[in-house]
Scaffold this motif. Structure first.
Motif, short mmCIF file in Angstrom:
data_model
loop_
_atom_site.label_atom_id
_atom_site.label_comp_id
_atom_site.label_asym_id
_atom_site.label_seq_id
_atom_site.Cartn_x
_atom_site.Cartn_y
_atom_site.Cartn_z
N GLY A 1 9.06 -35.68 2.91
CA GLY A 1 10.08 -35.38 2.46
C GLY A 1 10.34 -34.17 1.66
O GLY A 1 11.79 -34.17 1.21
N ALA A 2 9.48 -33.92 1.58
CA ALA A 2 9.31 -31.95 0.24
C ALA A 2 8.31 -31.17 1.51
O ALA A 2 7.84 -32.00 1.74
N PRO A 3 8.23 -29.75 0.63
CA PRO A 3 7.08 -28.75 1.18
C PRO A 3 5.53 -29.34 0.72
O PRO A 3 5.58 -30.64 -0.35
N ILE A 4 4.77 -29.50 1.48
CA ILE A 4 3.84 -30.30 0.60
C ILE A 4 2.78 -28.33 1.51
O ILE A 4 3.00 -27.91 2.18
N ALA A 5 1.84 -28.68 0.72
CA ALA A 5 0.59 -27.36 1.43
C ALA A 5 -0.80 -27.07 0.77
O ALA A 5 -0.88 -28.30 0.20
N MET A 6 -1.83 -26.78 1.38
CA MET A 6 -2.90 -26.98 1.40
C MET A 6 -3.91 -25.77 0.87
O MET A 6 -3.08 -24.33 1.13
N THR B 1 -5.32 -19.07 -3.04
CA THR B 1 -4.14 -19.12 -1.71
C THR B 1 -3.89 -20.05 -0.56
O THR B 1 -5.20 -21.40 -0.70
N VAL B 2 -2.55 -20.12 -0.57
CA VAL B 2 -2.21 -21.16 0.22
C VAL B 2 -2.93 -20.87 1.86
O VAL B 2 -2.84 -19.60 2.25
N THR B 3 -3.71 -22.08 2.32
CA THR B 3 -4.21 -21.88 4.00
C THR B 3 -3.38 -22.31 4.77
O THR B 3 -3.45 -21.86 6.28
N SER B 4 -2.70 -23.75 3.77
CA SER B 4 -1.47 -24.30 5.13
C SER B 4 -0.08 -24.08 4.14
O SER B 4 -0.38 -25.45 3.61
N GLY B 5 0.65 -24.70 4.99
CA GLY B 5 1.82 -24.93 4.16
C GLY B 5 2.88 -25.21 4.84
O GLY B 5 3.40 -24.24 5.48
N GLY B 6 3.97 -26.12 4.09
CA GLY B 6 5.03 -26.44 5.13
C GLY B 6 5.98 -27.08 4.66
O GLY B 6 5.74 -27.81 4.00
N PHE B 7 6.47 -28.21 5.46
CA PHE B 7 7.84 -29.34 5.06
C PHE B 7 7.09 -30.28 5.90
O PHE B 7 6.93 -30.48 6.79
N GLY B 8 6.77 -31.31 4.85
CA GLY B 8 6.08 -32.51 5.26
C GLY B 8 7.85 -33.59 5.41
O GLY B 8 7.79 -34.18 5.18
N PRO B 9 7.70 -33.90 6.68
CA PRO B 9 8.81 -34.96 7.58
C PRO B 9 8.66 -36.23 6.76
O PRO B 9 9.53 -36.75 5.90
N SER B 10 7.70 -36.66 6.93
CA SER B 10 7.37 -38.19 6.45
C SER B 10 7.42 -38.65 4.57
O SER B 10 7.82 -38.95 4.42
N ASP C 1 -24.80 -28.95 -6.93
CA ASP C 1 -23.61 -28.99 -8.08
C ASP C 1 -22.23 -28.55 -8.49
O ASP C 1 -22.52 -28.11 -9.54
N GLY C 2 -22.15 -29.05 -7.03
CA GLY C 2 -20.16 -28.35 -7.25
C GLY C 2 -19.81 -27.14 -6.45
O GLY C 2 -20.70 -25.93 -7.41
N PRO C 3 -18.90 -27.25 -6.02
CA PRO C 3 -18.51 -25.75 -5.37
C PRO C 3 -17.50 -24.97 -6.26
O PRO C 3 -17.31 -24.68 -7.34
N SER C 4 -17.70 -23.29 -6.33
CA SER C 4 -16.84 -22.08 -6.74
C SER C 4 -15.47 -23.09 -7.06
O SER C 4 -15.00 -22.54 -7.74
N ARG C 5 -15.02 -23.52 -5.81
CA ARG C 5 -14.22 -23.59 -5.58
C ARG C 5 -13.77 -25.00 -4.35
O ARG C 5 -14.50 -24.70 -3.89
N LEU C 6 -12.23 -25.14 -4.19
CA LEU C 6 -12.31 -26.42 -3.73
C LEU C 6 -10.84 -26.43 -2.66
O LEU C 6 -9.75 -25.81 -3.77
N ARG C 7 -10.68 -26.85 -1.65
CA ARG C 7 -9.90 -27.07 -0.91
C ARG C 7 -8.80 -28.56 -1.97
O ARG C 7 -9.27 -29.33 -2.01
N VAL C 8 -7.40 -28.16 -2.15
CA VAL C 8 -6.79 -28.79 -2.82
C VAL C 8 -5.64 -28.88 -2.12
O VAL C 8 -4.86 -28.51 -1.27
N GLY C 9 -4.58 -29.61 -2.69
CA GLY C 9 -3.17 -30.18 -1.87
C GLY C 9 -2.70 -29.88 -2.97
O GLY C 9 -2.78 -29.88 -3.94
N LEU C 10 -1.30 -29.36 -1.87
CA LEU C 10 -0.39 -28.85 -3.47
C LEU C 10 1.01 -29.45 -3.19
O LEU C 10 1.67 -29.55 -2.04
N ARG C 11 2.06 -30.00 -3.84
CA ARG C 11 2.90 -30.38 -4.30
C ARG C 11 4.34 -29.28 -5.01
O ARG C 11 4.35 -29.52 -5.89
N PRO C 12 4.49 -28.30 -4.17
CA PRO C 12 5.13 -27.42 -4.59
C PRO C 12 6.97 -28.13 -5.20
O PRO C 12 7.35 -28.92 -4.75
#
Lengths: 119, 375
Positions: B331-336, B320-329, B288-299
């Motif tokens: 070249g920008a902030p990224i999060a999940m 809520t963000v569960t992991s986030g920081g700067f992606g060196p490759s 049926d699909g879950p009510s929420r999903l883990r996604v990537g985020l590009r601030p």
């Protein structure tokens, strides 16, 4: 040049104090990827968090070392945050603050005292 | 770790210190978070050449069958929704221990090493996982914690060339193959896997020979040491979950986007459908699909959105963000992070609250950059 226990350096330019972080602090912090600067003309009090620095791993705050008015910020850090690592004592400065009385700097460490602290 | 418990040291501690490592406490171990090159360089070097990581803090567990490999594999499937009975000899697979409510107790790698299963689990979950396996698998297996072996990960495009100079046969391995190779009379358990999004190998070997082997690898062209900091930014760019952050007992495998770790044979209609803890919820969410999903985020902009950043859509707190920081490759902030399913489509704009200010971030497909596994 004066130094704080929070690894900031303070350099007097006329009635302004230029603030940056030491080479030791820049090394500990690692690669800086983002710097958030204060507003020009902001009045700040000693101990206020005025700059946010983010490295790959973590965020850190820079505290205002004295009471005063922010009169200039280093806009170059917005696009090139790594200046903090490349040239912490020069091009990597954060802000200039105007203080009424420069004698408030007297209580901070001189270079020898700072070197002793991080030794 | 309990307060007052002394930190455990890695067998390679002296080598790490000689390489300029900064050691930090992690899951009860003094771990090298970075070397003198720094996180950014170690990350970029791993993507361009090869990084050598010490991941000996992770748990290595042998499950030695008492009544045959088939019975053991089926018993393991009662704890884990992966297809383990169908895992061929010499192959490895990503899996999960699920809880009765359908949450995730740990994520793991399970390898069929012909005579036994080898399970690699997270350091922070090691004790609980051992207890869990002993409680449920003892009738069919000896549960043996491996305590005298280091675990190294060699990751990046030059890994094969470097490792093959010491162990020529590894060039024939494909992604998720496992073999035993011999180096200076010692068995090295090799898998072609890792957690960086790059081609690479994980190497389990006796602690007594770990330093000499690591030094031999570091002498190869393109190989440089890399620490936990780079391991974290690499896995984040690769869209891989970190247990205790992106996944835990409150997240289901389907919410976490880990449905691919539940093969068809364990799903509704499969020959061995269900039969793992939390199957009712997990199979329902698959259907049926879950009510929420883990996604990537590009601030937008340069400010990273760290773990714990609250996510808003309009005025509504949606996740809520569960992991986030700067992606060196990147070249920008990224999060999940987790958002309601309706907001999980790539391109959807949400706001993350950073130091009191709401900043836009776009939902992004994962991984943030293509993976380079040798399939």
């Amino acid at each position: 040049m004066k130094y704080t226990e929070d690894h900031e350096w303070l350099r007097v330019e006329g009635d302004l104090v230029v603030v940056g972080i030491t080479e030791h602090a820049a090394t500990q912090l690692g690669d800086v990827v983002f710097v958030e600067l204060p507003e020009v003309e902001a009045m700040v009090a000693r101990g206020d968090e005025v700059v946010v620095i983010e490295s790959v791993k973590a965020a850190s705050d820079i505290l205002a070392p004295v009471d005063g008015e922010i009169v200039e910020v280093n806009e170059a850090l917005v696009d090139t945050p790594r200046l903090v690592n490349d040239d912490p004592l020069g091009a990597g400065w954060f802000f200039k603050i105007r203080v009424d009385d420069l004698s408030v700097l007297d209580e901070y460490m001189d270079e020898d005292e700072y070197e002793d602290m991080i030794a | 770790m309990r307060d007052g418990t002394p930190l455990r040291h890695l067998a390679l501690k002296d080598l790490h210190l000689a390489l300029g490592a900064r050691l930090v406490p992690f899951a009860g171990y003094a771990m090298p978070v970075q070397y003198s090159a720094g996180v950014m360089q170690e990350h970029l070097h791993t993507r361009a050449a090869a990084g050598l990581f010490d991941v000996s803090h992770m748990g290595q567990v042998i499950l030695w069958p008492k009544v045959g490999m088939d019975r053991l594999a089926l018993a393991f499937e009662a704890l884990c929704p992966a297809d383990v009975a169908g895992l061929g000899a010499g192959r490895q697979r990503y899996g999960l221990f699920t809880g009765k409510q359908g949450g995730i107790l740990d994520d793991l790698m399970v390898a069929n090493r012909q005579t036994h299963l080898l399970v690699v689990v997270n350091a922070a979950c090691k004790a609980a996982d051992l207890a869990h396996m002993r409680a449920h698998l003892s009738p069919v297996a000896e549960v043996i914690e491996v305590t005298d072996r280091a675990l190294l990960a060699l990751q990046g495009p030059l890994s094969e060339a470097a490792l093959a100079r010491l162990l020529p046969d590894v060039a024939r391995m494909r992604f998720m193959d496992v073999t035993t190779q011999v180096w200076q009379g010692q068995d090295i358990w090799v898998s072609r896997s890792g957690y960086s999004g790059e081609d690479g190998f994980e190497l389990s070997l006796p602690e007594t020979h770990a330093q000499a082997f690591a030094e031999a690898l570091l002498a190869m062209p393109g190989v440089a040491p890399a620490g936990l900091g780079a391991r974290d930014s690499l896995r984040l760019e690769a869209g891989l979950c970190l247990y205790g952050h992106d996944i835990d007992t409150t997240t289901s495998p389907v919410e976490a986007g880990l449905g691919w770790a539940i093969q068809p044979v364990r799903r509704a209609g499969g020959a061995r459908a269900g039969g793992f803890p939390g199957a009712e919820r997990i199979l329902r969410e698959l259907a049926d699909g879950p009510s929420r999903l883990r996604v990537g985020l590009r601030p937008e902009g340069r400010a990273p959105m760290r773990e714990g950043t609250a996510l808003f859509h309009g005025d509504t707190h949606v996740g809520t963000v569960t992991s986030g920081g700067f992606g060196p490759s990147v070249g920008a902030p990224i999060a999940m992070g987790y958002v309601p399913r309706a907001l999980a489509g790539p391109g959807t704009l949400v706001q993350g609250e950073v130091r009191g200010r709401r900043m836009p971030a776009a939902v992004s497909a994962l991984p943030f950059r293509p993976t380079a596994y040798k399939r």
